[in-house]
Every structure is written in C-alpha cells, then in structure tokens.
Write a protein that holds these residues in place. Structure first.
Motif, PDB file in Angstrom:
ATOM      1  N   LEU A   1      40.972   2.280   0.196  1.00 18.72           N
ATOM      2  CA  LEU A   1      40.243   2.271   1.477  1.00 18.72           C
ATOM      3  C   LEU A   1      40.723   1.137   2.373  1.00 18.72           C
ATOM      4  CD1 LEU A   1      36.641   3.085   0.187  1.00 18.72           C
ATOM      5  CD2 LEU A   1      37.988   4.469   1.798  1.00 18.72           C
ATOM      6  N   GLU A   2      40.987  -0.010   1.776  1.00 18.39           N
ATOM      7  CA  GLU A   2      41.450  -1.147   2.575  1.00 18.39           C
ATOM      8  C   GLU A   2      42.783  -0.803   3.252  1.00 18.39           C
ATOM      9  OE1 GLU A   2      40.510  -4.806   0.605  1.00 18.39           O
ATOM     10  OE2 GLU A   2      41.852  -5.928   1.909  1.00 18.39           O
ATOM     11  N   LYS A   3      43.682  -0.182   2.499  1.00 16.89           N
ATOM     12  CA  LYS A   3      44.980   0.246   3.076  1.00 16.89           C
ATOM     13  C   LYS A   3      44.737   1.275   4.186  1.00 16.89           C
ATOM     14  CE  LYS A   3      47.946  -0.500  -0.901  1.00 16.89           C
ATOM     15  NZ  LYS A   3      48.170   0.087  -2.191  1.00 16.89           N
ATOM     16  N   ALA A   4      43.809   2.201   3.947  1.00 16.83           N
ATOM     17  CA  ALA A   4      43.542   3.281   4.921  1.00 16.83           C
ATOM     18  C   ALA A   4      42.965   2.715   6.220  1.00 16.83           C
ATOM     19  CB  ALA A   4      42.585   4.299   4.315  1.00 16.83           C
ATOM     20  N   LEU A   5      42.093   1.711   6.117  1.00 17.36           N
ATOM     21  CA  LEU A   5      41.513   1.106   7.331  1.00 17.36           C
ATOM     22  C   LEU A   5      42.616   0.448   8.164  1.00 17.36           C
ATOM     23  CD1 LEU A   5      38.320  -0.509   5.728  1.00 17.36           C
ATOM     24  CD2 LEU A   5      38.336   1.422   7.304  1.00 17.36           C
ATOM     25  N   GLY A   6      43.558  -0.191   7.467  1.00 18.97           N
ATOM     26  CA  GLY A   6      44.692  -0.813   8.156  1.00 18.97           C
ATOM     27  C   GLY A   6      45.542   0.237   8.859  1.00 18.97           C
ATOM     28  N   LYS A   7      45.841   1.311   8.158  1.00 16.65           N
ATOM     29  CA  LYS A   7      46.648   2.399   8.751  1.00 16.65           C
ATOM     30  C   LYS A   7      45.941   2.984   9.969  1.00 16.65           C
ATOM     31  CE  LYS A   7      48.928   3.991   4.606  1.00 16.65           C
ATOM     32  NZ  LYS A   7      49.024   4.952   3.561  1.00 16.65           N
ATOM     33  N   PHE A   8      44.635   3.184   9.845  1.00 17.20           N
ATOM     34  CA  PHE A   8      43.870   3.768  10.954  1.00 17.20           C
ATOM     35  C   PHE A   8      44.007   2.883  12.203  1.00 17.20           C
ATOM     36  CE2 PHE A   8      39.995   3.892  13.505  1.00 17.20           C
ATOM     37  CZ  PHE A   8      40.025   5.223  13.894  1.00 17.20           C
ATOM     38  N   SER A   9      43.868   1.583  12.031  1.00 14.97           N
ATOM     39  CA  SER A   9      43.913   0.686  13.198  1.00 14.97           C
ATOM     40  C   SER A   9      45.336   0.477  13.715  1.00 14.97           C
ATOM     41  CB  SER A   9      43.252  -0.660  12.857  1.00 14.97           C
ATOM     42  OG  SER A   9      41.883  -0.442  12.602  1.00 14.97           O
ATOM     43  N   ARG A  10      46.333   0.875  12.925  1.00 17.18           N
ATOM     44  CA  ARG A  10      47.725   0.830  13.421  1.00 17.18           C
ATOM     45  C   ARG A  10      48.099   2.151  14.085  1.00 17.18           C
ATOM     46  NH1 ARG A  10      48.723  -1.497   8.282  1.00 17.18           N
ATOM     47  NH2 ARG A  10      49.765   0.382   7.537  1.00 17.18           N
ATOM     48  N   GLY A  11      47.159   3.070  14.181  1.00 13.33           N
ATOM     49  CA  GLY A  11      47.425   4.357  14.841  1.00 13.33           C
ATOM     50  C   GLY A  11      48.205   5.326  13.980  1.00 13.33           C
ATOM     51  N   GLU A  12      48.156   5.147  12.645  1.00 17.73           N
ATOM     52  CA  GLU A  12      48.942   6.012  11.759  1.00 17.73           C
ATOM     53  C   GLU A  12      48.144   7.197  11.220  1.00 17.73           C
ATOM     54  OE1 GLU A  12      50.635   3.429   8.758  1.00 17.73           O
ATOM     55  OE2 GLU A  12      51.413   2.075  10.296  1.00 17.73           O
ATOM     56  N   VAL A  13      46.918   7.360  11.726  1.00 17.73           N
ATOM     57  CA  VAL A  13      46.044   8.424  11.226  1.00 17.73           C
ATOM     58  C   VAL A  13      45.579   9.277  12.402  1.00 17.73           C
ATOM     59  CG1 VAL A  13      43.833   8.901  10.086  1.00 17.73           C
ATOM     60  CG2 VAL A  13      45.208   6.936   9.345  1.00 17.73           C
ATOM     61  N   VAL A  14      45.662  10.605  12.231  1.00 17.41           N
ATOM     62  CA  VAL A  14      45.111  11.502  13.260  1.00 17.41           C
ATOM     63  C   VAL A  14      43.675  11.790  12.856  1.00 17.41           C
ATOM     64  CG1 VAL A  14      45.340  13.709  14.455  1.00 17.41           C
ATOM     65  CG2 VAL A  14      47.392  12.528  13.611  1.00 17.41           C
ATOM     66  N   GLN A  15      42.740  11.266  13.609  1.00 22.46           N
ATOM     67  CA  GLN A  15      41.327  11.433  13.249  1.00 22.46           C
ATOM     68  C   GLN A  15      40.463  11.433  14.508  1.00 22.46           C
ATOM     69  OE1 GLN A  15      38.983   8.601  10.387  1.00 22.46           O
ATOM     70  NE2 GLN A  15      38.109   8.523  12.435  1.00 22.46           N
ATOM     71  N   PRO A  16      40.159  12.623  15.037  1.00 24.65           N
ATOM     72  CA  PRO A  16      39.293  12.640  16.221  1.00 24.65           C
ATOM     73  C   PRO A  16      37.886  12.147  15.868  1.00 24.65           C
ATOM     74  CG  PRO A  16      39.688  14.885  15.411  1.00 24.65           C
ATOM     75  CD  PRO A  16      40.523  13.966  14.570  1.00 24.65           C
ATOM     76  N   VAL A  17      37.148  11.680  16.863  1.00 29.21           N
ATOM     77  CA  VAL A  17      35.749  11.302  16.617  1.00 29.21           C
ATOM     78  C   VAL A  17      35.018  12.535  16.093  1.00 29.21           C
ATOM     79  CG1 VAL A  17      33.588  10.566  17.727  1.00 29.21           C
ATOM     80  CG2 VAL A  17      35.756   9.515  18.404  1.00 29.21           C
ATOM     81  N   ARG A  18      34.137  12.301  15.128  1.00 32.82           N
ATOM     82  CA  ARG A  18      33.376  13.391  14.495  1.00 32.82           C
ATOM     83  C   ARG A  18      32.782  14.351  15.537  1.00 32.82           C
ATOM     84  NH1 ARG A  18      30.316  10.464  10.415  1.00 32.82           N
ATOM     85  NH2 ARG A  18      29.560   9.242  12.144  1.00 32.82           N
ATOM     86  N   THR A  19      32.996  15.652  15.299  1.00 31.53           N
ATOM     87  CA  THR A  19      32.332  16.667  16.141  1.00 31.53           C
ATOM     88  C   THR A  19      30.955  16.903  15.539  1.00 31.53           C
ATOM     89  OG1 THR A  19      34.420  17.746  16.601  1.00 31.53           O
ATOM     90  CG2 THR A  19      32.437  19.075  16.911  1.00 31.53           C
ATOM     91  N   THR A  20      29.907  16.885  16.363  1.00 33.28           N
ATOM     92  CA  THR A  20      28.575  17.136  15.796  1.00 33.28           C
ATOM     93  C   THR A  20      27.937  18.361  16.451  1.00 33.28           C
ATOM     94  OG1 THR A  20      27.733  15.463  17.295  1.00 33.28           O
ATOM     95  CG2 THR A  20      27.919  14.816  15.002  1.00 33.28           C
ATOM     96  N   VAL A  21      27.393  19.196  15.595  1.00 36.02           N
ATOM     97  CA  VAL A  21      26.692  20.393  16.049  1.00 36.02           C
ATOM     98  C   VAL A  21      25.208  20.169  15.777  1.00 36.02           C
ATOM     99  CG1 VAL A  21      26.417  22.875  15.637  1.00 36.02           C
ATOM    100  CG2 VAL A  21      28.687  21.826  15.479  1.00 36.02           C
ATOM    101  N   PRO A  22      24.359  20.137  16.821  1.00 36.26           N
ATOM    102  CA  PRO A  22      22.937  19.893  16.571  1.00 36.26           C
ATOM    103  C   PRO A  22      22.278  21.052  15.828  1.00 36.26           C
ATOM    104  CG  PRO A  22      23.441  19.845  18.937  1.00 36.26           C
ATOM    105  CD  PRO A  22      24.675  20.307  18.234  1.00 36.26           C
ATOM    106  N   LEU A  23      21.446  20.721  14.858  1.00 36.78           N
ATOM    107  CA  LEU A  23      20.653  21.722  14.129  1.00 36.78           C
ATOM    108  C   LEU A  23      19.204  21.481  14.547  1.00 36.78           C
ATOM    109  CD1 LEU A  23      22.274  21.081  10.605  1.00 36.78           C
ATOM    110  CD2 LEU A  23      23.017  22.734  12.333  1.00 36.78           C
ATOM    111  N   GLN A  24      18.925  21.831  15.798  1.00 35.04           N
ATOM    112  CA  GLN A  24      17.667  21.420  16.422  1.00 35.04           C
ATOM    113  C   GLN A  24      16.426  21.801  15.604  1.00 35.04           C
ATOM    114  OE1 GLN A  24      18.029  22.361  20.471  1.00 35.04           O
ATOM    115  NE2 GLN A  24      16.334  21.077  21.119  1.00 35.04           N
ATOM    116  N   LYS A  25      16.444  23.038  15.106  1.00 36.43           N
ATOM    117  CA  LYS A  25      15.285  23.526  14.369  1.00 36.43           C
ATOM    118  C   LYS A  25      14.979  22.657  13.139  1.00 36.43           C
ATOM    119  CE  LYS A  25      13.757  27.667  11.952  1.00 36.43           C
ATOM    120  NZ  LYS A  25      14.164  28.982  11.479  1.00 36.43           N
ATOM    121  N   HIS A  26      16.038  22.031  12.580  1.00 38.98           N
ATOM    122  CA  HIS A  26      15.869  21.266  11.342  1.00 38.98           C
ATOM    123  C   HIS A  26      16.022  19.769  11.567  1.00 38.98           C
ATOM    124  CE1 HIS A  26      15.808  25.049   9.264  1.00 38.98           C
ATOM    125  NE2 HIS A  26      16.919  25.398   9.904  1.00 38.98           N
TER     126      HIS A  26
END
Ligand SMILES: NC(=O)C1=CN([C@@H]2O[C@H](COP(=O)(O)OP(=O)(O)OC[C@H]3O[C@@H](n4cnc5c(N)ncnc54)[C@H](O)[C@@H]3O)[C@@H](O)[C@H]2O)C=CC1
Ligand SMILES: O=C([O-])C1=[NH+]CCC1
Length: 312
Positions: free
Chosen positions: A26-51
């Motif tokens: 995880l430590e290596k992955a956090l470093g890679k993420f901040s160096r721009g080496e990971v394609v990761q869009p911000v989480r898409t959220t779908v509301p489940l209003q009823k629940h």
C-alpha cells in the motif's frame, strides 16, 4: 482462451492477507498514485435513496504492473440500532489485455484491512515518535481493523475506545486480546491522546479541536460524503491536512469542503519526499478510500491464492 474467473470467499481472503506485506504494497501504491502512475477516477456514486445509501464504483488501472480492478461498494447512513451492515463490498480483478475477469473476491476484509493499514501508514509518517496514547472513536468493523493494525505496528502504552453507549465500548474491549480503556465521552477518550482514529458513521462533527492535544495526529476515516462530517471547523483549520487523494477529498469530504480547510498534501507526496511530514504540528489524515488500495490488496490476495492452489 482465458481461464474462468475464480471466486474467493471472505474466509479465504482473511486467511491470505497479512498486514506486514499489505502495508508495504500500500505504501508503494500511495507513492505511485501521487506520481500520476495510476489511472483512478474519483469514485462514481449512485444514490440508493430508498435505502439511505450509495453504490460506489471504484475502477483502477496500474499499467506498469498490469493490474486492472474495480470495487463495488454499497455504503449506508444507517439508523441507530440498525443491525444491517454499513458497507458491503466486492472486488473484481481483470486481465487488462483480454478484458476477462480473473477473480471475484469478497471486499469486506479487503476494505477493513486496507483502510486500517493506510491509516497506520499515515500515523507512521505523521505522529510524534514519542506517541503513547491511541484513542479510537467508534466500535464497528473499522474500529476493530484499526485496533488490530495499530497495535501490531506500534507500541502504545494505552488504547482508549469510545462509543455512544458504554455497553458497546465494553463489548469492544472484550472482543480484543490486548488492554483497552472504555470511555464514556469523546472528550475523555481524546484528552491528551497522541493519535486519534475516527471510525464512526456520524454525519455531524463528533471530534472537536478544543479537545485535541497540540501535535496530535488524527486519522479521520468516516464521513465520506460532501455533506457528512466527523471533525469540526476548528480542528480542520488548525491542523495540517493530508489526504489519500486531493481530488477525492475536495470532491467527497464534508470535513474538507464545508470547513474550507486547505489540503496540504497527499500521503503519497510525503512517501515520495515531495512534501514534508509535519510531525511537530497537529495533523489530520482525511481518508476517503481509493481504488488503488483495493487493487493492490486484490492482486496480493490473488497471488497468494494461486500459490496455494497451484499443482505441485
Ligand atoms: N475511508 C475509507 O476508506 C472507508 C471509510 N469507511 C467509513 O468508515 C465508517 C465506519 O465504518 P464501519 O466500521 O464499517 O461501520 P460500522 O457500522 O461497523 O461502525 C460504525 C460505528 O459508528 C458508530 N456510530 C454510528 N452513528 C454514530 C453517530 N451518529 N455518532 C457516533 N458514532 C456513531 C456505531 O455505533 C459504530 O461503532 C463509516 O462512515 C464508513 O462509511 C468505510 C470503509 C472505508
Ligand atoms: O473506500 C471505500 O471502500 C469506502 N469509502 C467510504 C465508504 C466505503
């Protein structure tokens, strides 16, 4: 012809993941993420209003390592006393060349362990070296995984736990092997604490800056919606604020957005040495959870699963 996908159960994931190897990855992955080496869009959220909840989709691609993954996580704002889970997750690992699914695995243990391990990395980087007292606010799943990794990685002299009822704090105390001090108020739990972990489902601030010792480190894990809070404005503005993803925090974190606090750095920036770790100051690590954390955890589970199940 691709192999059919394997299914890895919660029990199997639990037996295959260990904090030591997971934390290193995880430590290596956090470093890679901040160096721009990971394609990761911000989480898409779908509301489940009823629940009263959301479905979060968390796709991630680490091209260099050939890792393609997505987590599907439902999370809810449950009524007090509800026995339904507040998060449920499944992780899907794919082959990036063929687009085929390699594995579908339980995401409960992965979410519990990777979130706690990233908080522990934040503490390793940002808490004072002489830290002695850990306070955990909340007594659910994340509280337990945080207790486990923090006591495995560090030697606190005292661990305090707060829940809204004394019963729950005492139940938590009996569910773990090491010593725990159950507390009846947040103020009592955090007074003089060097490290504070907030792992609640609350949507209004529960931790107030006036109670926090100057120089303490706070790992804030709950409140993952733009209008949900765990920390008050005083704490957010006094502290140096670190996040897992700057883009995620400024899109999803009520503590960041509503307080107007500035995000100083991502944890990966500190790991990469491009931003300093202000251990001498009060620090907040605002965790939202990232797909890349699930991706490296799932890859680790899959590697271990293959090693265990390969023919001699
Ligand atoms: N940052 C990240 O990567 C992740 C964050 N989360 C978030 O972490 C939080 C905790 O998750 P779990 O431990 O799985 O949930 P859980 O339901 O197992 O535990 C939640 C705890 O919060 C307490 N609580 C509920 N309402 C409260 C209130 N109004 N004030 C104070 N305490 C309250 C409950 O009594 C319980 O102790 C949730 O907000 C969840 O969405 C979960 C997974 C990943
Ligand atoms: O990263 C994650 O899995 C989650 N963050 C907030 C709720 C679930």
């Amino acid at each position: 012809m691709a192999d059919p996908p394997v299914t890895i159960s919660e029990h199997e994931v639990e037996s295959l993941l260990q904090y030591s190897e997971l934390t290193t990855r995880l430590e290596k992955a956090l470093g890679k993420f901040s160096r721009g080496e990971v394609v990761q869009p911000v989480r898409t959220t779908v509301p489940l209003q009823k629940h009263n909840g959301f479905l979060g989709l968390m796709p991630t691609y680490i091209e260099h390592d050939g890792v393609l993954c997505t987590k599907l996580v439902c999370f809810y704002k449950r009524e007090d006393g509800s026995t339904l889970p507040s998060t449920r997750a499944t992780v899907v690992l794919l082959d990036p060349e063929y687009g085929s699914v390699k594995a579908v695995m339980d995401g409960e243990v992965i979410t519990g362990m990777r979130t706690a391990a990233v908080s522990a990395i934040s503490a390793k980087l940002l808490m004072r070296p002489e830290a002695e007292v850990l306070a955990i606010l909340g007594t659910g799943k994340q509280a337990l995984s945080h207790y486990n990794v923090f006591t495995e990685m560090f030697s606190f002299k005292e661990v305090r736990v707060w829940s809204r009822t004394k019963d729950r704090a005492e139940k938590f105390m009996h569910s773990v092997t090491g010593p725990v001090t159950p507390c009846v108020s947040v103020e009592e739990a955090v007074k003089g604490a060097d490290v504070i972990v907030t792992v609640t489902r609350c949507t209004e601030p529960v931790l107030f800056g006036q109670w926090v010792k100057p120089g303490a480190h706070v790992a804030a894990v709950g409140a993952c919606r733009p209008n949900w809070r765990e920390l008050d404005d005083v704490l957010m503005k006094e502290a140096v604020v670190y996040t897992d993803s700057r883009q995620g925090a400024t899109t999803e974190s009520g503590d960041v957005i509503l307080s107007g606090a500035e995000v100083f750095a991502e944890l990966g920036d500190v790991i990469n040495g491009t931003k300093p770790a202000h251990r001498e100051k009060t620090t907040v690590f605002k965790s939202l959870g990232m797909g890349v954390e699930d991706a490296v955890s799932a890859e680790l589970v899959f590697d271990q699963w293959k090693a265990k199940n390969s023919q001699p």
